[in-house]
Design a protein around this motif. Structure first.
Motif, PDB file in Angstrom:
ATOM      1  N   LYS A 158      22.142 -10.413 -36.122  1.00  0.00           N
ATOM      2  CA  LYS A 158      21.402 -10.868 -34.940  1.00  0.00           C
ATOM      3  C   LYS A 158      20.013 -10.247 -34.909  1.00  0.00           C
ATOM      4  O   LYS A 158      19.013 -10.933 -34.628  1.00  0.00           O
ATOM      5  N   SER A 159      19.908  -8.954 -35.193  1.00  0.00           N
ATOM      6  CA  SER A 159      18.608  -8.286 -35.186  1.00  0.00           C
ATOM      7  C   SER A 159      17.690  -8.847 -36.260  1.00  0.00           C
ATOM      8  O   SER A 159      16.476  -8.989 -36.039  1.00  0.00           O
ATOM      9  N   ILE A 160      18.253  -9.162 -37.412  1.00  0.00           N
ATOM     10  CA  ILE A 160      17.466  -9.729 -38.506  1.00  0.00           C
ATOM     11  C   ILE A 160      16.935 -11.105 -38.128  1.00  0.00           C
ATOM     12  O   ILE A 160      15.765 -11.423 -38.371  1.00  0.00           O
ATOM     13  N   PHE A 161      17.763 -11.918 -37.525  1.00  0.00           N
ATOM     14  CA  PHE A 161      17.307 -13.260 -37.149  1.00  0.00           C
ATOM     15  C   PHE A 161      16.340 -13.227 -35.964  1.00  0.00           C
ATOM     16  O   PHE A 161      15.481 -14.095 -35.830  1.00  0.00           O
ATOM     17  N   GLN A 162      16.451 -12.225 -35.110  1.00  0.00           N
ATOM     18  CA  GLN A 162      15.518 -12.106 -33.986  1.00  0.00           C
ATOM     19  C   GLN A 162      14.134 -11.653 -34.442  1.00  0.00           C
ATOM     20  O   GLN A 162      13.147 -11.948 -33.767  1.00  0.00           O
ATOM     21  N   ALA A 163      14.064 -10.963 -35.562  1.00  0.00           N
ATOM     22  CA  ALA A 163      12.780 -10.449 -36.041  1.00  0.00           C
ATOM     23  C   ALA A 163      11.814 -11.593 -36.342  1.00  0.00           C
ATOM     24  O   ALA A 163      12.127 -12.493 -37.123  1.00  0.00           O
ATOM     25  N   GLY A 164      10.670 -11.579 -35.672  1.00  0.00           N
ATOM     26  CA  GLY A 164       9.672 -12.617 -35.891  1.00  0.00           C
ATOM     27  C   GLY A 164      10.049 -13.969 -35.334  1.00  0.00           C
ATOM     28  O   GLY A 164       9.450 -14.983 -35.708  1.00  0.00           O
ATOM     29  N   PHE A 165      11.039 -14.000 -34.462  1.00  0.00           N
ATOM     30  CA  PHE A 165      11.538 -15.272 -33.930  1.00  0.00           C
ATOM     31  C   PHE A 165      11.738 -15.124 -32.428  1.00  0.00           C
ATOM     32  O   PHE A 165      11.753 -14.014 -31.887  1.00  0.00           O
ATOM     33  N   ASN A 166      11.889 -16.224 -31.739  1.00  0.00           N
ATOM     34  CA  ASN A 166      12.144 -16.201 -30.301  1.00  0.00           C
ATOM     35  C   ASN A 166      13.567 -15.700 -30.048  1.00  0.00           C
ATOM     36  O   ASN A 166      14.541 -16.350 -30.438  1.00  0.00           O
ATOM     37  N   TRP A 167      13.681 -14.564 -29.381  1.00  0.00           N
ATOM     38  CA  TRP A 167      14.992 -13.965 -29.167  1.00  0.00           C
ATOM     39  C   TRP A 167      15.913 -14.875 -28.370  1.00  0.00           C
ATOM     40  O   TRP A 167      17.123 -14.903 -28.595  1.00  0.00           O
ATOM     41  N   LYS A 168      15.365 -15.606 -27.412  1.00  0.00           N
ATOM     42  CA  LYS A 168      16.194 -16.478 -26.580  1.00  0.00           C
ATOM     43  C   LYS A 168      16.845 -17.582 -27.404  1.00  0.00           C
ATOM     44  O   LYS A 168      17.981 -17.984 -27.134  1.00  0.00           O
ATOM     45  N   VAL A 169      16.134 -18.065 -28.420  1.00  0.00           N
ATOM     46  CA  VAL A 169      16.703 -19.099 -29.285  1.00  0.00           C
ATOM     47  C   VAL A 169      17.932 -18.550 -30.008  1.00  0.00           C
ATOM     48  O   VAL A 169      18.981 -19.200 -30.086  1.00  0.00           O
ATOM     49  N   ILE A 170      17.803 -17.328 -30.523  1.00  0.00           N
ATOM     50  CA  ILE A 170      18.928 -16.711 -31.232  1.00  0.00           C
ATOM     51  C   ILE A 170      20.071 -16.432 -30.263  1.00  0.00           C
ATOM     52  O   ILE A 170      21.253 -16.670 -30.584  1.00  0.00           O
ATOM     53  N   ASP A 171      19.745 -15.940 -29.075  1.00  0.00           N
ATOM     54  CA  ASP A 171      20.790 -15.692 -28.071  1.00  0.00           C
ATOM     55  C   ASP A 171      21.551 -16.982 -27.756  1.00  0.00           C
ATOM     56  O   ASP A 171      22.789 -16.989 -27.664  1.00  0.00           O
ATOM     57  N   LYS A 183      17.318 -14.824 -44.849  1.00  0.00           N
ATOM     58  CA  LYS A 183      18.040 -14.128 -43.789  1.00  0.00           C
ATOM     59  C   LYS A 183      19.539 -14.412 -43.867  1.00  0.00           C
ATOM     60  O   LYS A 183      20.364 -13.518 -43.607  1.00  0.00           O
ATOM     61  N   LEU A 184      19.900 -15.620 -44.205  1.00  0.00           N
ATOM     62  CA  LEU A 184      21.319 -15.933 -44.385  1.00  0.00           C
ATOM     63  C   LEU A 184      21.915 -15.107 -45.527  1.00  0.00           C
ATOM     64  O   LEU A 184      23.040 -14.595 -45.413  1.00  0.00           O
ATOM     65  N   MET A 185      21.176 -14.967 -46.605  1.00  0.00           N
ATOM     66  CA  MET A 185      21.651 -14.175 -47.743  1.00  0.00           C
ATOM     67  C   MET A 185      21.831 -12.706 -47.380  1.00  0.00           C
ATOM     68  O   MET A 185      22.674 -12.011 -47.957  1.00  0.00           O
ATOM     69  N   SER A 186      21.049 -12.229 -46.413  1.00  0.00           N
ATOM     70  CA  SER A 186      21.150 -10.818 -46.018  1.00  0.00           C
ATOM     71  C   SER A 186      22.530 -10.491 -45.438  1.00  0.00           C
ATOM     72  O   SER A 186      22.954  -9.333 -45.484  1.00  0.00           O
ATOM     73  N   VAL A 187      23.228 -11.479 -44.919  1.00  0.00           N
ATOM     74  CA  VAL A 187      24.562 -11.226 -44.369  1.00  0.00           C
ATOM     75  C   VAL A 187      25.494 -10.720 -45.469  1.00  0.00           C
ATOM     76  O   VAL A 187      26.231  -9.743 -45.279  1.00  0.00           O
ATOM     77  N   GLY A 188      25.466 -11.369 -46.610  1.00  0.00           N
ATOM     78  CA  GLY A 188      26.286 -10.911 -47.726  1.00  0.00           C
ATOM     79  C   GLY A 188      25.884  -9.539 -48.212  1.00  0.00           C
ATOM     80  O   GLY A 188      26.733  -8.668 -48.463  1.00  0.00           O
ATOM     81  N   ASP A 189      24.575  -9.305 -48.320  1.00  0.00           N
ATOM     82  CA  ASP A 189      24.091  -8.001 -48.786  1.00  0.00           C
ATOM     83  C   ASP A 189      24.482  -6.890 -47.819  1.00  0.00           C
ATOM     84  O   ASP A 189      24.882  -5.792 -48.240  1.00  0.00           O
ATOM     85  N   ASN A 190      24.371  -7.158 -46.535  1.00  0.00           N
ATOM     86  CA  ASN A 190      24.698  -6.124 -45.554  1.00  0.00           C
ATOM     87  C   ASN A 190      26.200  -5.927 -45.408  1.00  0.00           C
ATOM     88  O   ASN A 190      26.655  -4.831 -45.063  1.00  0.00           O
ATOM     89  N   LEU A 203      17.471   5.260 -45.067  1.00  0.00           N
ATOM     90  CA  LEU A 203      18.680   4.871 -45.806  1.00  0.00           C
ATOM     91  C   LEU A 203      18.988   3.397 -45.583  1.00  0.00           C
ATOM     92  O   LEU A 203      19.325   2.673 -46.530  1.00  0.00           O
ATOM     93  N   MET A 204      18.878   2.936 -44.339  1.00  0.00           N
ATOM     94  CA  MET A 204      19.165   1.526 -44.067  1.00  0.00           C
ATOM     95  C   MET A 204      18.164   0.619 -44.772  1.00  0.00           C
ATOM     96  O   MET A 204      18.523  -0.447 -45.282  1.00  0.00           O
ATOM     97  N   LYS A 205      16.909   1.026 -44.805  1.00  0.00           N
ATOM     98  CA  LYS A 205      15.893   0.224 -45.485  1.00  0.00           C
ATOM     99  C   LYS A 205      16.180   0.140 -46.986  1.00  0.00           C
ATOM    100  O   LYS A 205      16.014  -0.914 -47.608  1.00  0.00           O
ATOM    101  N   LYS A 206      16.650   1.256 -47.555  1.00  0.00           N
ATOM    102  CA  LYS A 206      16.894   1.317 -48.995  1.00  0.00           C
ATOM    103  C   LYS A 206      18.182   0.599 -49.397  1.00  0.00           C
ATOM    104  O   LYS A 206      18.204  -0.159 -50.372  1.00  0.00           O
ATOM    105  N   ARG A 207      19.249   0.806 -48.630  1.00  0.00           N
ATOM    106  CA  ARG A 207      20.548   0.300 -49.041  1.00  0.00           C
ATOM    107  C   ARG A 207      20.948  -1.011 -48.360  1.00  0.00           C
ATOM    108  O   ARG A 207      21.790  -1.730 -48.875  1.00  0.00           O
ATOM    109  N   GLY A 208      20.348  -1.268 -47.207  1.00  0.00           N
ATOM    110  CA  GLY A 208      20.635  -2.512 -46.510  1.00  0.00           C
ATOM    111  C   GLY A 208      19.654  -3.594 -46.909  1.00  0.00           C
ATOM    112  O   GLY A 208      18.812  -3.409 -47.787  1.00  0.00           O
ATOM    113  N   SER A 209      19.756  -4.729 -46.254  1.00  0.00           N
ATOM    114  CA  SER A 209      18.876  -5.861 -46.524  1.00  0.00           C
ATOM    115  C   SER A 209      18.136  -6.247 -45.249  1.00  0.00           C
ATOM    116  O   SER A 209      18.779  -6.517 -44.223  1.00  0.00           O
TER     117      SER A 209
END
Length: 224
Positions: free
Chosen positions: A50-63, A104-111, A143-149
């Motif tokens: 959710k945080s990844i999809f909200q980044a640079g996007f309208n939060w209300k749309v994601i909500d 962003k969809l691919m980040s789900v698998g990575d995370n 650590l999250m920046k390095k190991r997460g997506s």
């Protein structure tokens, strides 16, 4: 490093926000380690997403679409999405229940892999986040920046805040206040500047016994 006393910062913020009692109610709530440890793995993956999809996007749309995200990702089971396939991605790119942003969809698998690995290393991912020392919050962000997506910058900070992990924000009015107080001279992006920010927050926390999140909100509210 010498910083202005936290009591003075609190007075400044409270004056702008209707007094001490009213301002106290505005301070963010965080979860205790025991509470964090009880959060299921799928909820960590869901909030990362959710945080990844909200980044640079309208939060209300994601909500508004979030129920659809939960359905499309089948509840964000970590083991299932740690084995995300090309077929999964193809299906999601055609699924109108989600925002069809391939990276962003691919980040789900990575995370999911990231969380699975944390669970293997620490018992559960929740235990890892719960037991990380807040005095090294910057280290957790790194650590999250390095190991997460896609968990760098403000995205990782928002993710942790929404999960109830204690920490500070480095955007907007908080940065303005940090610059005003001479902690940094520009928005902190380097490890050196982030270390200065961490030191200042550790100092204010030692003075006041307040959480990093409360100190962060206080700083933001001192800005006109």
């Amino acid at each position: 490093m010498t910083v202005i006393g936290f009591d003075r910062l609190f007075e400044m913020a409270a004056k702008r926000k209707g007094g001490a009692a009213a301002f106290e109610k505005m301070l963010p709530k965080i979860k205790k380690p025991a509470q964090l440890k009880k959060i299921p793995e799928d909820r960590w993956l869901a909030q990362m997403t959710k945080s990844i999809f909200q980044a640079g996007f309208n939060w209300k749309v994601i909500d508004n679409k979030w129920t659809g995200f939960e359905e499309a990702f089948e509840g964000f089971d970590v083991n299932r999405w740690s084995m995300m396939s090309d077929e999964d991605l193809d299906r999601l790119l055609k699924d109108t229940r989600v925002v069809r942003h391939a990276k962003k969809l691919m980040s789900v698998g990575d995370n999911a892999v990231f969380l699975r690995d944390l669970a293997q290393e620490h018992g559960t991912a929740a235990k890892f986040f719960a037991e990380w020392p807040r005095e090294d919050y910057v280290g957790l962000l790194q650590l999250m920046k390095k190991r997460g997506s896609r968990l760098g910058g403000n995205t990782g900070q928002y993710f942790l805040r929404f999960m109830g992990v204690d920490g500070f924000m480095t955007g907007g009015d908080v940065v303005t206040a940090l610059i005003r107080e001479g902690i940094v001279d520009k928005p902190p992006s380097s490890q050196r500047d982030m270390a200065k920010v961490q030191e200042a927050f550790n100092d204010w926390s030692a003075q006041s016994g307040r959480t990093m999140a409360a100190i962060s909100r206080t700083l933001a509210c001192t800005v006109e």
